[in-house]
Scaffold this motif. Structure first.
Motif, PDB file in Angstrom:
ATOM      1  N   GLY A   8     -16.688   0.235  16.310  1.00  0.00           N
ATOM      2  CA  GLY A   8     -15.278   0.080  16.632  1.00  0.00           C
ATOM      3  C   GLY A   8     -14.859   0.901  17.825  1.00  0.00           C
ATOM      4  O   GLY A   8     -15.529   1.870  18.203  1.00  0.00           O
ATOM      5  N   PRO A  13      -9.174  -3.423  16.911  1.00  0.00           N
ATOM      6  CA  PRO A  13      -8.467  -3.794  15.682  1.00  0.00           C
ATOM      7  C   PRO A  13      -8.801  -2.915  14.490  1.00  0.00           C
ATOM      8  O   PRO A  13      -7.982  -2.766  13.580  1.00  0.00           O
ATOM      9  CB  PRO A  13      -8.917  -5.241  15.435  1.00  0.00           C
ATOM     10  N   GLU A  14     -10.015  -2.304  14.501  1.00  0.00           N
ATOM     11  CA  GLU A  14     -10.439  -1.558  13.321  1.00  0.00           C
ATOM     12  C   GLU A  14     -11.691  -0.746  13.634  1.00  0.00           C
ATOM     13  O   GLU A  14     -12.380  -0.973  14.630  1.00  0.00           O
ATOM     14  CB  GLU A  14     -10.770  -2.529  12.181  1.00  0.00           C
ATOM     15  N   ASP A  55      -4.113   4.892   9.455  1.00  0.00           N
ATOM     16  CA  ASP A  55      -5.460   4.455   9.089  1.00  0.00           C
ATOM     17  C   ASP A  55      -5.364   3.581   7.836  1.00  0.00           C
ATOM     18  O   ASP A  55      -5.206   4.085   6.726  1.00  0.00           O
ATOM     19  CB  ASP A  55      -6.358   5.666   8.808  1.00  0.00           C
ATOM     20  N   GLU A  56      -5.431   2.268   8.031  1.00  0.00           N
ATOM     21  CA  GLU A  56      -5.302   1.337   6.910  1.00  0.00           C
ATOM     22  C   GLU A  56      -6.688   1.070   6.323  1.00  0.00           C
ATOM     23  O   GLU A  56      -7.448   0.248   6.825  1.00  0.00           O
ATOM     24  CB  GLU A  56      -4.648   0.040   7.374  1.00  0.00           C
ATOM     25  N   ARG A  76     -13.424  -0.492   5.985  1.00  0.00           N
ATOM     26  CA  ARG A  76     -12.659  -0.922   7.155  1.00  0.00           C
ATOM     27  C   ARG A  76     -11.455  -0.017   7.314  1.00  0.00           C
ATOM     28  O   ARG A  76     -10.721   0.224   6.346  1.00  0.00           O
ATOM     29  CB  ARG A  76     -12.191  -2.371   6.996  1.00  0.00           C
ATOM     30  N   ILE A  77     -11.262   0.518   8.529  1.00  0.00           N
ATOM     31  CA  ILE A  77     -10.107   1.358   8.821  1.00  0.00           C
ATOM     32  C   ILE A  77      -9.301   0.662   9.911  1.00  0.00           C
ATOM     33  O   ILE A  77      -9.649   0.696  11.095  1.00  0.00           O
ATOM     34  CB  ILE A  77     -10.534   2.763   9.275  1.00  0.00           C
ATOM     35  N   GLY A  78      -8.257  -0.021   9.500  1.00  0.00           N
ATOM     36  CA  GLY A  78      -7.456  -0.803  10.432  1.00  0.00           C
ATOM     37  C   GLY A  78      -6.626   0.076  11.354  1.00  0.00           C
ATOM     38  O   GLY A  78      -6.180   1.168  10.973  1.00  0.00           O
ATOM     39  N   ASN A  79      -6.416  -0.396  12.580  1.00  0.00           N
ATOM     40  CA  ASN A  79      -5.612   0.313  13.576  1.00  0.00           C
ATOM     41  C   ASN A  79      -4.251  -0.365  13.674  1.00  0.00           C
ATOM     42  O   ASN A  79      -4.142  -1.492  14.164  1.00  0.00           O
ATOM     43  CB  ASN A  79      -6.334   0.303  14.927  1.00  0.00           C
ATOM     44  N   THR A  80      -3.219   0.329  13.216  1.00  0.00           N
ATOM     45  CA  THR A  80      -1.881  -0.270  13.221  1.00  0.00           C
ATOM     46  C   THR A  80      -1.328  -0.451  14.635  1.00  0.00           C
ATOM     47  O   THR A  80      -0.343  -1.171  14.824  1.00  0.00           O
ATOM     48  CB  THR A  80      -0.903   0.600  12.407  1.00  0.00           C
ATOM     49  N   TRP A  82      -3.053  -1.880  17.000  1.00  0.00           N
ATOM     50  CA  TRP A  82      -3.790  -3.001  17.585  1.00  0.00           C
ATOM     51  C   TRP A  82      -2.894  -4.057  18.227  1.00  0.00           C
ATOM     52  O   TRP A  82      -3.223  -4.569  19.307  1.00  0.00           O
ATOM     53  CB  TRP A  82      -4.695  -3.620  16.536  1.00  0.00           C
TER      54      TRP A  82
END
Length: 409
Positions: A8, A13-14, A55-56, A76-80, A82
């Motif tokens: 990533g 995105p993540e 960090d989602e 998975r660590i989503g990036n808010t 993005w």
């Protein structure tokens, strides 16, 4: 054998984190991992990005009903943030309409102290964006998430970790100050610099304030302590099996870490041999050491006492009063791009260091004790300890042993 992998980019995105080899039966919750991700954002002197970047976390595989399956674990660590970067970081071919300003601007002024220039040379890029996106310390979020998995396994074996800040710039915790224990983690996390000495912490805050006022940045030293390790983890028989060597590599791989020492490390080099080593004494429960200068390792193996390892972080290389560089597009002198506003990230480095130590300890423990389930690993460990003859068993350091050490000095 434990294998870990992260993927990533900082503004992608993540982040993806994969761990293979963790035995089945380890208790894992998303809440515990998320709590560690929040700890990575702690510390006085952090910039605004820590506030708006969330960090989602989601667990994609390897955990069912709160227990590991023994299969690969994918996180998975989503990036808010993005949605703001979909065009600049699009995986599909995209024609950016304006490369002169905004997020899409070509980054042709590499920042001293970063991977920018060497990465452009190595990977044949005409700007630094493709380099800094992966080289960014944002990647450590994936490491911390994996470290949470490792710490959960260690806790099943009675092994607990704690990290703390020893210095910020020139401000240092006094030599001989008490060491924190695992039960002190909440108190450490509540401190502005994750420092166990309140008076020193106040001086550290003042040092951060002074650096911020001057438009400058600070580094420092963090220490990781591991309690409950058995003797004999690691090996003396070959260079790549020595635990201290593995830990040093793991810590040096963290962005901005420039030095590692085990135990008293470099201070020991300034002592004479008679004052540099941990003498052995007979005590109730087995053999004990009169001091802890070696930091819980001898000959590349754990001694059964507290493991103590330190990592030194350089000052953040992106400085508000930007450093001099070259514009690679024109070849002219310039000032470096300014991508972030942290003054000090040393407390966060302690959390990342804790994660990397946990991962490496799990790897070495599994190499020694194996096991497809945590129960099997625990039985193997207990059998190993029970087989050590009473005359060779390690006992915790005791007041009697320290008194004996004083008498022999």
């Amino acid at each position: 054998m434990l294998r870990v992998l992260t993927a990533g980019e900082s503004h992608g995105p993540e982040l993806i984190a994969i761990m293979e080899g963790l035995p089945s039966g380890v208790t894992i919750t998303a809440e515990a991992i998320q709590a560690d991700l929040q700890r990575r954002k702690l510390g006085y002197g952090r910039g605004s990005r820590m506030k708006f970047e969330q960090d989602e976390l989601s667990i994609s595989s390897g955990v069912v009903h709160g227990r590991t399956l023994g299969s690969p674990i994918a996180l998975r660590i989503g990036n808010t943030e993005w949605p703001k970067w979909t065009e600049v970081m699009s995986p599909a071919p995209t024609d950016l309409t304006d490369r002169s300003r905004g997020r899409g601007a070509a980054l042709t002024r590499p920042r001293p102290g970063h991977a920018d220039l060497v990465g452009m040379q190595k990977y044949d890029f005409d700007e630094a964006r493709p380099i800094l996106e992966r080289a960014s310390a944002r990647e450590t979020a994936a490491r911390v998430a994996l470290g949470a998995l490792a710490r959960a396994f260690l806790q099943e074996l009675g092994i607990r970790l704690v990290s703390h800040t020893l210095s910020i710039g020139p401000v240092q915790v006094p030599e001989g100050s008490p060491l924190p224990a695992p039960d002190d983690v909440d108190a450490l996390d509540a401190d502005p610099l994750r420092c166990f000495d309140a008076a020193t912490s106040a001086l550290m805050v003042a040092e951060v304030d002074a650096a911020k006022k001057d438009g400058d940045t600070l580094g420092g030293i963090v220490e990781v302590l591991a309690y409950g390790l058995p003797p004999g983890v690691g090996s003396h028989v070959h260079w790549d099996r020595r635990l201290d060597g593995r830990l040093a590599q793991a810590l040096m791989s963290i962005q901005a870490i420039k030095g590692v020492e085990v135990g008293d490390g470099f201070e020991t080099t300034r002592r004479r041999g008679s004052a540099a080593h941990d003498e052995l004494f007979a005590a109730d429960g087995g053999i004990t050491r009169g001091s802890d200068r070696a930091g819980g390792t001898e000959g590349g193996m754990t001694t059964g006492t507290v493991l103590r390892i330190r990592a030194g972080m350089k000052p953040i290389a992106t400085i508000p009063r930007a450093l001099r560089t070259i514009d690679t597009a024109s070849g002219e002198d310039a000032t470096a791009h300014h991508q972030r506003s942290d003054v000090c990230a040393v407390p966060a480095a302690g959390v990342v260091a804790e994660a990397m130590v946990a991962i490496e300890l799990v790897n070495s423990l599994l190499e020694k004790f194996g096991g497809d389930s945590v129960g099997e690993t625990r039985r193997n460990l207990e059998s190993y300890l029970a087989a050590i003859p009473e005359t060779l068993r390690t006992a915790p350091a005791s007041e009697a042993a320290l008194l004996a050490h004083d008498e022999h000095s």
